[in-house]
Design an enzyme around this catalytic site. Structure first.
Site, PDB file in Angstrom:
ATOM      1  N   HIS A 246       7.837   8.042  16.043  1.00  0.00           N
ATOM      2  CA  HIS A 246       8.471   8.879  16.940  1.00  0.00           C
ATOM      3  C   HIS A 246      10.353   8.252  16.991  1.00  0.00           C
ATOM      4  O   HIS A 246      10.214   7.367  17.730  1.00  0.00           O
ATOM      5  CB  HIS A 246       7.893   8.878  18.380  1.00  0.00           C
ATOM      6  CG  HIS A 246       8.636  10.011  19.237  1.00  0.00           C
ATOM      7  ND1 HIS A 246       8.698   9.352  20.709  1.00  0.00           N
ATOM      8  CD2 HIS A 246       8.928  11.193  19.282  1.00  0.00           C
ATOM      9  CE1 HIS A 246       9.485  10.320  21.252  1.00  0.00           C
ATOM     10  NE2 HIS A 246       9.515  11.389  20.521  1.00  0.00           N
ATOM     11  N   HIS A 288      18.480  12.722  20.264  1.00  0.00           N
ATOM     12  CA  HIS A 288      17.151  13.621  21.309  1.00  0.00           C
ATOM     13  C   HIS A 288      17.501  14.363  22.343  1.00  0.00           C
ATOM     14  O   HIS A 288      17.336  15.397  22.594  1.00  0.00           O
ATOM     15  CB  HIS A 288      15.954  12.576  21.575  1.00  0.00           C
ATOM     16  CG  HIS A 288      15.139  13.083  22.397  1.00  0.00           C
ATOM     17  ND1 HIS A 288      15.246  13.352  23.959  1.00  0.00           N
ATOM     18  CD2 HIS A 288      13.882  13.797  22.124  1.00  0.00           C
ATOM     19  CE1 HIS A 288      14.349  13.871  24.280  1.00  0.00           C
ATOM     20  NE2 HIS A 288      13.370  14.171  23.237  1.00  0.00           N
TER      21      HIS A 288
END
Length: 631
Positions: A246, A288
């Site tokens: 991730h 992100h």
């Protein structure tokens, strides 16, 4: 951690529990029902392009012995290499992007435990390099007992992955091996269990399959090649879930940076998951959040900053002082790093994107020649539709914070390769994994860092797990692969132990075995077909014994069931009616039985043996009549 609009994906396929051989044959009023094990979900109805058991006694048509000695004897193919310098090979098959290659391999003799055989995965018909192989040494428990390797155009070795098998192949032992290939990805299986995987294959346009032998004599049997469906993201039987890092290895390095990608790569992650957003001037950057505030020394929305402004930011100091000066990577930089240093990209299109912005992402992927190694996912349905329209070659996955009422319908509507919910949401309805697999859709869950939840998700059958801790998940997977093989079990379900049967019955044998490669069944010491009906008309009256033995990689198991054939008038009547006697003899036998003239019945059957009554039936009739006459 991720919130509902925040993805993290995991890739691993729901596996079929246990390597079980199931043979179940049920008795119901003489009706035989056969229950066979379901085929691996990864294979589907694939075309078998090679299937060879070498029973012809000669080299199969289309097989080319490039070098070394290759011959067929005793129903096996033998290859010999007299030197460790000889990579002798025989080529066959045709070029396939997605396939499973299997063979039974036996080292007959070796110069040393380091000598090897290999399945050729992408090999020109003339055997000239470059080519790719999956190697097994006779000392297969060594740290490099198994390998994925390339022989380069410069005729040197490029060994990309090494590992060990669960036991030593040694000599004189049959080992069933297989490799599943999907483009640049491959998994090595030994006796049905994954032992090694790679994401580094470099595929040619025309290479086929081959067998190799080095410094040894090796024999092969039951070689097959089966074309697979293109969705290589479904977890094969015997494999753990894929490790998806991730935002890179975000627990160990600043997220969504090249250093996090490198740490994840060294942690053996199968996929690197990143997020992409455009700058003010339309350059896709890896970030992100919608703003740069949290992970850089800058401020403001990324869409308000130019590429030059973004590249000037420090994206590492916030995580730890040693990462000071780390920059935000562009998508071009991220892909170039993966292309040159290895790895696959799970690319999340973060937030709403216009068709033009998605087109830019697609163009960058194609320019970097990474279409075969990028998987696109998003919470934004429109972005996925644009991706499918602009680049149908790219697999797509839908991120969800909660499960849809009908995930399969959603997947079909969007043309998804994977359906990627949060792991927490999936565990509320784990049965949807099987439904999605049935539809050919993989399941990758986000974002899970707990070993207990990894176990639950693996058991649910997910194909991949997105995690902030890829090294730990890779280690967990390694432990999973090294778990002891399950011990075989076997049970005789029918006839049940202690059953008393008369000759009018025709029970079918029902044997259930798990974790078994072979199941052998005998009746009174003589081999019988598993699942066949028991013909009680020809058995002697009294006790009989069924014995079942199951053999698997972790040992063997056995079971015994005894039953008694009881002499009854009804049973004897059935024997007579089904005896095949001529009409006159049949009438006489029935009349004598009906009038309970058992001594005369025995005498008549004996007299007519081989004449009006088949001899083997006559002896049973005579014996049973005598027993009834004694009662």
């Amino acid at each position: 951690m991720i919130h509902p609009a925040d993805p993290i994906l995991t890739h691993v396929r729901g596996r079929t529990r246990g390597v079980a051989a199931l043979v179940a044959l049920a008795l119901s009023a003489g009706v035989l029902v056969a229950l066979a094990p379901a085929p691996p979900a990864v294979a589907g109805p694939g075309t078998v392009t090679v299937s060879e058991d070498f029973s012809s006694g000669t080299l199969p048509a289309g097989w080319r012995a490039v070098d070394g000695t290759w011959k067929v004897e005793n129903g096996r193919l033998y290859g010999t290499s007299t030197s460790a310098a000889q990579n002798n090979k025989i080529t066959f098959g045709r070029h396939l992007n997605d396939f499973r290659m299997e063979a039974t391999v036996r080292f007959e003799s070796v110069a040393s435990a380091s000598r090897w055989t290999a399945l050729g995965l992408d090999v020109p018909a003339d055997g000239t390099p470059p080519w790719w192989i999956a190697t097994m040494r006779s000392g297969s428990t060594a740290s490099n007992g198994l390998e994925f390797a390339q022989r380069t155009a410069a005729d040197t070795w490029n060994v990309t992955n090494t590992g060990s098998a669960p036991y030593a192949a040694g000599t004189g032992r049959d080992v069933r091996v297989a490799v599943e290939v999907h483009g640049s990805q491959a998994r090595w299986f030994v006796d049905g269990r994954e032992a090694l995987r790679t994401t580094s294959l470099q595929r040619s346009a025309n290479g086929g399959q081959a067998l190799f032998v080095n410094g040894a004599t090796v024999s092969y049997d039951d070689v097959s090649v089966t074309e697979l469906a293109p969705n290589g993201y479904l977890r094969p039987e015997g494999s753990p879930p894929a490790v998806i890092a991730h935002r890179g290895a975000s627990a160990a390095a600043p997220e969504n940076t090249l250093v996090a990608q490198e740490v994840a790569r060294r942690a053996n992650a199968d996929w690197i998951e990143i997020d992409v957003r455009p700058s003010r001037d339309g350059v896709p950057f890896v970030l992100h959040d919608a703003t740069v505030d949290r992970t850089t020394d800058g401020t403001g929305p990324i869409r308000n900053l130019t590429a030059v402004q973004l590249k000037a930011l420090d994206a590492g100091s916030w995580f730890a002082p040693q990462y000071a000066g780390t920059t935000l990577p562009t998508l071009v930089e991220q892909l170039a790093d993966l292309r040159t240093r290895g790895g696959n990209l799970l690319l999340e299109i973060k937030g709403a994107h216009t068709r033009e912005e998605v087109a830019t992402i697609v163009r960058v992927i194609r320019e970097q020649r990474m279409s075969q190694r990028v998987f696109v996912q998003s919470f934004d349905v429109a972005a996925l539709r644009y991706t499918r329209e602009l680049a149908p070659e790219l697999p797509i996955g839908l991120l969800r914070g909660s499960l849809d009422a009908d995930p399969v319908a959603v997947a079909e509507d969007l043309g998804l390769t994977a359906y990627n919910p949060s792991g927490k949401a999936l565990l509320t309805r784990p049965e949807v994994v099987a439904d999605l697999h049935e539809a050919g859709v993989a399941v990758m869950v986000w974002t899970i860092d707990s070993a207990n939840q990894w176990r639950s998700l693996e058991q649910a059958g997910v194909d991949g797990i997105i995690t902030n801790r890829p090294a730990e998940l890779a280690g967990w997977n390694a432990a999973y692969l090294q778990r002891p093989a399950a011990t075989p079990t076997v049970a005789i379900v029918s006839p049940v132990d202690g059953a008393v049967l008369d000759r009018a019955q025709a029970p079918a044998v029902s044997v259930i075995a798990t974790n078994a490669e072979t199941v052998t069944l005998t009746l009174d010491g003589k081999r019988i077909e598993n699942g066949g009906k028991l013909d009680l008309t020809g058995l002697a009256a009294g006790r009989h014994t069924l014995h079942a033995e199951a053999v698997g990689s972790a040992g063997r198991a056995s079971a015994t069931s005894t039953f008694t054939v009881e002499v009854t008038r009804a049973g004897l009547a059935y024997v007579i009616l089904s005896s095949g006697a001529n009409r006159a003899a049949l009438n006489a036998l029935n009349s004598l039985l009906l009038n309970e003239r058992y001594e005369a019945l025995a005498a008549f059957a004996t007299w007519q043996a081989g004449k009006g009554v088949p001899a083997e039936v006559a002896s049973v009739v005579a014996a049973d009549a005598r027993v009834l006459g004694e009662d």
